[in-house]
Scaffold this active site. Sequence first.
Site, mmCIF file in Angstrom:
data_model
loop_
_atom_site.group_PDB
_atom_site.id
_atom_site.type_symbol
_atom_site.label_atom_id
_atom_site.label_comp_id
_atom_site.label_asym_id
_atom_site.label_seq_id
_atom_site.Cartn_x
_atom_site.Cartn_y
_atom_site.Cartn_z
ATOM 1 N N HIS A 308 -60.961 35.935 54.301
ATOM 2 C CA HIS A 308 -62.307 36.174 54.841
ATOM 3 C C HIS A 308 -62.412 35.484 56.193
ATOM 4 C CE1 HIS A 308 -66.674 36.373 55.143
ATOM 5 N NE2 HIS A 308 -66.599 37.301 54.208
ATOM 6 N N ASP A 365 -64.795 41.392 47.251
ATOM 7 C CA ASP A 365 -64.313 42.751 46.947
ATOM 8 C C ASP A 365 -63.241 42.771 45.877
ATOM 9 O OD1 ASP A 365 -64.783 42.922 50.312
ATOM 10 O OD2 ASP A 365 -65.793 44.295 48.961
HETATM 11 C C1 SDX Z 1 -65.902 41.753 53.609
HETATM 12 O O1 SDX Z 1 -67.784 39.353 57.460
HETATM 13 C C2 SDX Z 1 -68.255 39.460 56.251
HETATM 14 O O2 SDX Z 1 -69.147 38.748 55.880
HETATM 15 C C3 SDX Z 1 -67.653 40.570 55.428
HETATM 16 C C4 SDX Z 1 -68.094 40.616 53.985
HETATM 17 C C5 SDX Z 1 -69.547 40.955 53.881
HETATM 18 O O3 SDX Z 1 -70.111 40.668 52.832
HETATM 19 O O4 SDX Z 1 -70.074 41.600 54.808
HETATM 20 O O5 SDX Z 1 -67.847 39.398 53.341
HETATM 21 C C6 SDX Z 1 -67.346 41.705 53.228
HETATM 22 O O6 SDX Z 1 -65.576 42.459 54.513
HETATM 23 C C7 SDX Z 1 -64.922 40.849 52.878
HETATM 24 C C8 SDX Z 1 -63.488 40.945 53.470
HETATM 25 C C9 SDX Z 1 -62.833 42.182 52.848
HETATM 26 N N1 SDX Z 1 -61.546 42.480 53.531
HETATM 27 C C10 SDX Z 1 -60.387 42.381 52.860
HETATM 28 O O7 SDX Z 1 -60.261 41.941 51.711
HETATM 29 C C11 SDX Z 1 -59.203 42.932 53.647
HETATM 30 C C12 SDX Z 1 -58.042 41.924 53.585
HETATM 31 N N2 SDX Z 1 -58.449 40.758 54.348
HETATM 32 C C13 SDX Z 1 -57.998 40.662 55.742
HETATM 33 O O8 SDX Z 1 -57.987 41.900 56.392
HETATM 34 C C14 SDX Z 1 -58.603 39.496 56.489
HETATM 35 O O9 SDX Z 1 -58.549 38.431 55.665
HETATM 36 C C15 SDX Z 1 -60.013 39.607 57.043
HETATM 37 C C16 SDX Z 1 -60.184 40.791 57.931
HETATM 38 C C17 SDX Z 1 -60.990 39.677 55.928
HETATM 39 C C18 SDX Z 1 -60.272 38.340 57.843
HETATM 40 O O10 SDX Z 1 -59.405 38.350 58.876
HETATM 41 P P1 SDX Z 1 -59.518 37.235 60.052
HETATM 42 O O11 SDX Z 1 -60.497 36.183 59.788
HETATM 43 O O12 SDX Z 1 -59.630 37.959 61.355
HETATM 44 O O13 SDX Z 1 -58.195 36.497 59.894
HETATM 45 P P2 SDX Z 1 -56.863 37.018 60.519
HETATM 46 O O14 SDX Z 1 -56.773 38.501 60.357
HETATM 47 O O15 SDX Z 1 -56.756 36.453 61.888
HETATM 48 O O16 SDX Z 1 -55.796 36.371 59.548
HETATM 49 C C19 SDX Z 1 -55.481 34.987 59.683
HETATM 50 C C20 SDX Z 1 -54.071 34.909 59.159
HETATM 51 C C21 SDX Z 1 -53.140 35.931 59.811
HETATM 52 O O17 SDX Z 1 -51.856 35.368 59.804
HETATM 53 P P3 SDX Z 1 -51.323 34.712 61.231
HETATM 54 O O18 SDX Z 1 -51.446 35.797 62.285
HETATM 55 O O19 SDX Z 1 -52.269 33.539 61.480
HETATM 56 O O20 SDX Z 1 -49.897 34.306 60.936
HETATM 57 O O21 SDX Z 1 -54.056 35.190 57.760
HETATM 58 C C22 SDX Z 1 -53.302 36.356 57.504
HETATM 59 C C23 SDX Z 1 -53.123 37.079 58.842
HETATM 60 O O22 SDX Z 1 -51.894 37.791 58.874
HETATM 61 N N3 SDX Z 1 -54.070 37.157 56.575
HETATM 62 C C24 SDX Z 1 -53.570 37.777 55.504
HETATM 63 C C25 SDX Z 1 -54.677 38.362 54.858
HETATM 64 N N4 SDX Z 1 -55.784 38.099 55.563
HETATM 65 C C26 SDX Z 1 -55.421 37.358 56.618
HETATM 66 N N5 SDX Z 1 -52.300 37.892 55.048
HETATM 67 C C27 SDX Z 1 -52.163 38.620 53.908
HETATM 68 N N6 SDX Z 1 -53.155 39.210 53.224
HETATM 69 C C28 SDX Z 1 -54.439 39.103 53.685
HETATM 70 N N7 SDX Z 1 -55.421 39.666 53.009
#
Ligand code: SDX
Length: 430
Positions: A308, A365
């Site tokens: 998140h 989710d």
């Molecule tokens: C919702 O914003 C809100 O409030 C949203 C929400 C709401 O109620 O409105 O809470 C609802 O959207 C919940 C989130 C649902 N999405 C997912 O479950 C999709 C999977 N999650 C990722 O796509 C990700 O975690 C995000 C998009 C949710 C958050 O991404 P960020 O904060 O931009 O973090 P990032 O993408 O920069 O990741 C940080 C690191 C990265 O690695 P590095 O580049 O630092 O080496 O963590 C890794 C990412 O590769 N990473 C993951 C991961 N999520 C982040 N690696 C594996 N699996 C994941 N799910």
Amino acid sequence: MAENENIATLKIPGQEPVELPIKSGSEGQDVINISTLGTHGHFTYDPGFMATASCESEITFIDGAKGILLHRGYPIDQLATQSSYLEVCYLLLKGELPSAQQLQEFEALINSHTMVHEQIATFFKGFRRDAHPMAILCGVVGALSAFYHDSLDVNDEHHRHVAAIRLISKMPTLAAMAYKYNLGQPFVYPRNDLSFAGNFLQMMFSVPCEDYQVNPVVERAMDRIFILHADHEQNASTSTVRLAGSSGANPFACISAGVASLWGPAHGGANEACLNMLEEIGSVDRIPEFVARAKDKEDPFRLMGFGHRVYKNFDPRATVMRETCHEVLAELNIQDPLLDVAMELERIALSDDYFIQKKLYPNVDFYSGIIMKAIGIPTSMFTVIFALSRTVGWVSHWQEMLSQPGHKIGRPRQLYTGEKQRDYLPANQR
Ligand code: SDX
């Protein structure tokens, strides 16, 4: 930091120090007001708005480090276990919990707007039967603009209130219509003698040829899912609604934009993507393969339902949702192999150093998808239900923005890295 603790001093090379006021809220981080920075020849740069406050709001507070989520000051776990979705709607819209009388009047008001214009049904006929229900919802919610466009002055508080009530009331009806259209079953009219969640379930699952009894455990779980998805501060879809609304656009068009933004798998589409991922994993013994892919920088695969932008310890909604998940599966006596995969994936992810260091915990989710699948809702409808739930959050922020004196149209700037000015050349000289 300058002597005066309410001022941040910015030192730009070759310029006099720039003093920027620091504003404090009632909770959370202070903010540095950079709105005058443009006059000093600079913009701030923050792709993804990782450290940017876009507005001042009193609706929801999130502390990602502590796993805190407050709606008008009330903790989400108390609301999810002691309140109802319509009571939370009243709270988000009005800022205070209603009295018993006020809640009764609000419920009656919502009930009196649950039907949609009969002409709306004809919009559905333009879609293929296998159209994704989110595509249908984007279309029909936007189409509501055509029915109410001439009766809405967004600067009139009463008009805004009527639009908010219409949207909260009609989203379940439109959502259920999208599902029935996919099935090829007749649309089911709303029933005002049922609760908000009970009415939604009967519009989804009842058929003209037999009675439908709402299961109280499922009804409670549905209402809790609605509550847990009601609002979440300035997330992508809410920010989309605010930006669309800042131009004075019709609220139905703004909410349609919110639906579109929510659809993305990184946002509200994650619950559908999470279930599809669990089905792709298929069995517990294949989990390590997918966990390895999630860690592989070269592999775009991510564990859907984990991580998140704000919560870096745990999503308090996931905690409540997990309990509800087990209640529903026990009540319906469902032995779902996908839940076994989900529980094992949760166990592995929570003990794996990569996920611990990256602070990737199950989010809201992760469990909501399993509950909805257990209830018999197809994965394609998961984000539709998220959109239905989040409508109150979207309209609350839309109303708040428009009621703030001096609100401006949102218009971010950019860092331009394209071609410098150059002259046009006729084709025969290129
Ligand atoms: C919702 O914003 C809100 O409030 C949203 C929400 C709401 O109620 O409105 O809470 C609802 O959207 C919940 C989130 C649902 N999405 C997912 O479950 C999709 C999977 N999650 C990722 O796509 C990700 O975690 C995000 C998009 C949710 C958050 O991404 P960020 O904060 O931009 O973090 P990032 O993408 O920069 O990741 C940080 C690191 C990265 O690695 P590095 O580049 O630092 O080496 O963590 C890794 C990412 O590769 N990473 C993951 C991961 N999520 C982040 N690696 C594996 N699996 C994941 N799910």
